[in-house]
Design a protein around this motif. Structure first.
Motif, PDB file in Angstrom:
ATOM      1  N   LEU A  33      -9.247  55.975   2.965  1.00  0.00           N
ATOM      2  CA  LEU A  33      -8.734  54.810   1.798  1.00  0.00           C
ATOM      3  C   LEU A  33      -8.902  53.539   2.321  1.00  0.00           C
ATOM      4  O   LEU A  33      -8.350  53.195   3.546  1.00  0.00           O
ATOM      5  CB  LEU A  33      -7.117  54.983   1.973  1.00  0.00           C
ATOM      6  CG  LEU A  33      -6.287  54.318   1.164  1.00  0.00           C
ATOM      7  CD1 LEU A  33      -6.599  54.425  -0.472  1.00  0.00           C
ATOM      8  CD2 LEU A  33      -4.320  54.559   1.127  1.00  0.00           C
ATOM      9  N   VAL A  34      -9.423  52.914   1.309  1.00  0.00           N
ATOM     10  CA  VAL A  34      -9.833  51.177   1.598  1.00  0.00           C
ATOM     11  C   VAL A  34      -8.968  50.519   0.670  1.00  0.00           C
ATOM     12  O   VAL A  34      -8.562  50.801  -0.659  1.00  0.00           O
ATOM     13  CB  VAL A  34     -11.236  51.076   1.111  1.00  0.00           C
ATOM     14  CG1 VAL A  34     -11.496  49.351   1.380  1.00  0.00           C
ATOM     15  CG2 VAL A  34     -12.238  52.081   1.914  1.00  0.00           C
ATOM     16  N   LEU A  35      -8.080  49.652   1.398  1.00  0.00           N
ATOM     17  CA  LEU A  35      -7.115  48.754   0.608  1.00  0.00           C
ATOM     18  C   LEU A  35      -7.694  47.309   0.547  1.00  0.00           C
ATOM     19  O   LEU A  35      -7.821  46.598   1.451  1.00  0.00           O
ATOM     20  CB  LEU A  35      -5.844  48.749   1.321  1.00  0.00           C
ATOM     21  CG  LEU A  35      -4.941  50.227   1.508  1.00  0.00           C
ATOM     22  CD1 LEU A  35      -3.598  49.723   2.266  1.00  0.00           C
ATOM     23  CD2 LEU A  35      -4.600  50.628   0.150  1.00  0.00           C
ATOM     24  N   GLU A  42     -13.492  44.549  -0.694  1.00  0.00           N
ATOM     25  CA  GLU A  42     -13.902  45.782  -0.155  1.00  0.00           C
ATOM     26  C   GLU A  42     -15.379  45.736   0.246  1.00  0.00           C
ATOM     27  O   GLU A  42     -15.895  46.130   1.322  1.00  0.00           O
ATOM     28  CB  GLU A  42     -13.696  46.855  -1.337  1.00  0.00           C
ATOM     29  CG  GLU A  42     -14.802  46.715  -2.347  1.00  0.00           C
ATOM     30  CD  GLU A  42     -14.807  45.599  -3.112  1.00  0.00           C
ATOM     31  OE1 GLU A  42     -15.882  45.257  -3.570  1.00  0.00           O
ATOM     32  OE2 GLU A  42     -13.631  45.176  -3.409  1.00  0.00           O
ATOM     33  N   SER A  43     -16.063  45.142  -0.494  1.00  0.00           N
ATOM     34  CA  SER A  43     -17.520  45.014  -0.238  1.00  0.00           C
ATOM     35  C   SER A  43     -17.572  44.059   1.044  1.00  0.00           C
ATOM     36  O   SER A  43     -18.685  44.303   1.953  1.00  0.00           O
ATOM     37  CB  SER A  43     -18.393  44.386  -1.297  1.00  0.00           C
ATOM     38  OG  SER A  43     -18.045  45.216  -2.390  1.00  0.00           O
ATOM     39  N   LEU A  44     -17.110  42.894   1.291  1.00  0.00           N
ATOM     40  CA  LEU A  44     -17.081  41.907   2.060  1.00  0.00           C
ATOM     41  C   LEU A  44     -16.741  42.632   3.495  1.00  0.00           C
ATOM     42  O   LEU A  44     -17.564  42.373   4.349  1.00  0.00           O
ATOM     43  CB  LEU A  44     -16.516  40.482   1.825  1.00  0.00           C
ATOM     44  CG  LEU A  44     -17.149  39.929   0.563  1.00  0.00           C
ATOM     45  CD1 LEU A  44     -15.859  38.820   0.291  1.00  0.00           C
ATOM     46  CD2 LEU A  44     -18.530  39.208   0.961  1.00  0.00           C
ATOM     47  N   ALA A  45     -15.612  42.969   3.587  1.00  0.00           N
ATOM     48  CA  ALA A  45     -15.078  43.548   4.932  1.00  0.00           C
ATOM     49  C   ALA A  45     -15.483  44.779   5.386  1.00  0.00           C
ATOM     50  O   ALA A  45     -15.985  44.808   6.627  1.00  0.00           O
ATOM     51  CB  ALA A  45     -13.492  43.963   4.581  1.00  0.00           C
ATOM     52  N   CYS A  46     -16.039  45.835   4.681  1.00  0.00           N
ATOM     53  CA  CYS A  46     -16.419  46.860   4.925  1.00  0.00           C
ATOM     54  C   CYS A  46     -17.308  47.661   3.868  1.00  0.00           C
ATOM     55  O   CYS A  46     -17.437  49.032   4.193  1.00  0.00           O
ATOM     56  CB  CYS A  46     -15.284  47.862   5.515  1.00  0.00           C
ATOM     57  SG  CYS A  46     -13.959  48.115   4.065  1.00  0.00           S
ATOM     58  N   GLY A  47     -18.023  47.087   3.510  1.00  0.00           N
ATOM     59  CA  GLY A  47     -19.047  47.566   2.246  1.00  0.00           C
ATOM     60  C   GLY A  47     -19.886  48.677   2.806  1.00  0.00           C
ATOM     61  O   GLY A  47     -20.162  49.662   2.348  1.00  0.00           O
ATOM     62  N   ARG A  88     -12.170  43.261 -12.428  1.00  0.00           N
ATOM     63  CA  ARG A  88     -12.020  44.837 -12.492  1.00  0.00           C
ATOM     64  C   ARG A  88     -13.281  45.279 -12.908  1.00  0.00           C
ATOM     65  O   ARG A  88     -13.615  46.314 -12.321  1.00  0.00           O
ATOM     66  CB  ARG A  88     -10.832  45.135 -13.568  1.00  0.00           C
ATOM     67  CG  ARG A  88     -10.929  46.585 -13.715  1.00  0.00           C
ATOM     68  CD  ARG A  88      -9.458  47.265 -14.369  1.00  0.00           C
ATOM     69  NE  ARG A  88      -9.682  48.664 -14.285  1.00  0.00           N
ATOM     70  CZ  ARG A  88      -8.353  49.193 -14.849  1.00  0.00           C
ATOM     71  NH1 ARG A  88      -7.386  48.651 -15.333  1.00  0.00           N
ATOM     72  NH2 ARG A  88      -8.105  50.659 -14.594  1.00  0.00           N
ATOM     73  N   ALA A  89     -14.174  44.808 -13.503  1.00  0.00           N
ATOM     74  CA  ALA A  89     -15.376  45.364 -14.100  1.00  0.00           C
ATOM     75  C   ALA A  89     -16.170  45.239 -12.955  1.00  0.00           C
ATOM     76  O   ALA A  89     -17.093  46.253 -12.499  1.00  0.00           O
ATOM     77  CB  ALA A  89     -15.906  44.599 -15.431  1.00  0.00           C
ATOM     78  N   GLU A  90     -16.175  43.886 -12.262  1.00  0.00           N
ATOM     79  CA  GLU A  90     -17.158  43.780 -11.222  1.00  0.00           C
ATOM     80  C   GLU A  90     -16.819  44.769  -9.932  1.00  0.00           C
ATOM     81  O   GLU A  90     -17.701  45.100  -9.430  1.00  0.00           O
ATOM     82  CB  GLU A  90     -16.926  42.253 -10.778  1.00  0.00           C
ATOM     83  CG  GLU A  90     -17.373  41.250 -11.687  1.00  0.00           C
ATOM     84  CD  GLU A  90     -17.014  39.882 -11.246  1.00  0.00           C
ATOM     85  OE1 GLU A  90     -17.825  38.974 -12.161  1.00  0.00           O
ATOM     86  OE2 GLU A  90     -16.141  39.702 -10.552  1.00  0.00           O
ATOM     87  N   VAL A  91     -15.525  44.809  -9.673  1.00  0.00           N
ATOM     88  CA  VAL A  91     -15.280  45.633  -8.697  1.00  0.00           C
ATOM     89  C   VAL A  91     -15.613  47.196  -8.851  1.00  0.00           C
ATOM     90  O   VAL A  91     -16.035  48.215  -8.005  1.00  0.00           O
ATOM     91  CB  VAL A  91     -13.748  45.654  -8.095  1.00  0.00           C
ATOM     92  CG1 VAL A  91     -12.688  46.090  -8.987  1.00  0.00           C
ATOM     93  CG2 VAL A  91     -13.494  46.285  -6.595  1.00  0.00           C
ATOM     94  N   GLU A  92     -15.332  47.544  -9.984  1.00  0.00           N
ATOM     95  CA  GLU A  92     -15.809  48.816 -10.569  1.00  0.00           C
ATOM     96  C   GLU A  92     -17.247  49.080 -10.263  1.00  0.00           C
ATOM     97  O   GLU A  92     -17.780  50.205  -9.704  1.00  0.00           O
ATOM     98  CB  GLU A  92     -15.595  49.203 -12.035  1.00  0.00           C
ATOM     99  CG  GLU A  92     -13.884  49.430 -12.176  1.00  0.00           C
ATOM    100  CD  GLU A  92     -13.667  49.574 -13.722  1.00  0.00           C
ATOM    101  OE1 GLU A  92     -14.682  49.327 -14.430  1.00  0.00           O
ATOM    102  OE2 GLU A  92     -12.514  49.785 -14.209  1.00  0.00           O
ATOM    103  N   ALA A  93     -17.942  48.357 -10.648  1.00  0.00           N
ATOM    104  CA  ALA A  93     -19.725  48.206 -10.499  1.00  0.00           C
ATOM    105  C   ALA A  93     -19.727  48.191  -8.699  1.00  0.00           C
ATOM    106  O   ALA A  93     -20.750  49.054  -8.532  1.00  0.00           O
ATOM    107  CB  ALA A  93     -20.228  47.070 -11.146  1.00  0.00           C
TER     108      ALA A  93
END
Length: 241
Positions: A33-35, A42-47, A88-93
């Protein structure tokens, strides 16, 4: 903050020589689970680790806590509701790039700068996330990140970890450029090289944060390109609790 200055921060310097860990070390045998406090964390920290976990066949779920709607407060073209929809659309992608799945992202939708902070809030989030019995690791931003949403999301992770008996790791974002916080007692390094191309694509998917797409707010956030490269080109730091 330049990439050079970031590379000289105490945390990044310590991370360069930290013990290397495997995916099994930081994920355990089950799901992850990533918070993410905001879309892009999400991408910067642990993508890279997300991509590695997904490729290993683990179930990866990315819960985005706030809507990121205050990154460009003075924009007339992107008022909060429109900006939240864009982010939201960006993070979904981005999450689909990292996991290969269109259903791996959960949008919690708290207002930017209003991440949950009470035990009642945390319990409500837990209910929305559903059963966590198959999750063996939680990855989130670190308690040394100097941003209120990051700190609250860290506390949410600590609460979920204690309640459900799940290993917790902090992955610093703004903690990488912070000099006021003491270094953690333990930290480790996940080698990201095999996954950097995917991570770069995921970071770039957050166009509103990485470019001047929103050009009518001179004070709006845009990550310096050299700092974005730093996140992609260096190994990921995991801080166990």
């Amino acid at each position: 903050m330049t990439a050079l200055a970031t590379a000289r921060s105490p945390l990044v310097t310590a991370g360069e020589t930290a013990p290397e860990v495997t995916l099994d070390d930081i994920a355990g045998p089950g799901g992850v689970l990533v918070l993410a406090p905001h879309p892009d964390d999400e991408s910067l920290a642990c993508g890279a680790a997300i991509a590695a976990a997904a490729a290993s066949g683990r179930a990866v779920s990315v819960a985005v806590v706030t809507d990121g709607s205050r990154s460009h407060r003075a924009s007339a073209s992107h008022p909060p509701e429109r900006l939240a929809a864009l982010r939201r659309a960006e993070v979904e992608a981005a999450v689909e790039i990292l996991t290969g799945r269109a259903d791996a992202m959960t949008w919690l939708g708290y207002t930017d700068l209003a991440a949950p902070e009470t035990e009642a809030d945390f319990a409500a989030v837990s209910d929305r996330l559903g059963p966590l019995s198959e999750v063996t690791a939680i990855w989130t931003t670190w308690g040394g990140d100097p941003h209120p949403d990051h700190l609250r999301t860290w506390e949410l992770g600590r609460w979920l970890s204690a309640r459900h008996g799940i290993a917790l790791f902090g992955c610093p974002v703004w903690g990488r450029v912070e000099t006021r916080w003491p270094l953690p007692d333990r930290l480790c390094r996940f080698p990201s090289a095999p996954w950097r191309a995917l991570k770069a694509r995921a970071v770039a998917a957050h166009v509103s944060q990485m470019t001047r797409l929103i050009d009518d707010d001179p004070e709006g956030f845009m990550m310096a390109p050299e700092l974005a490269r730093h996140f992609v080109e260096t190994d990921e730091i995991f801080i166990p609790t």
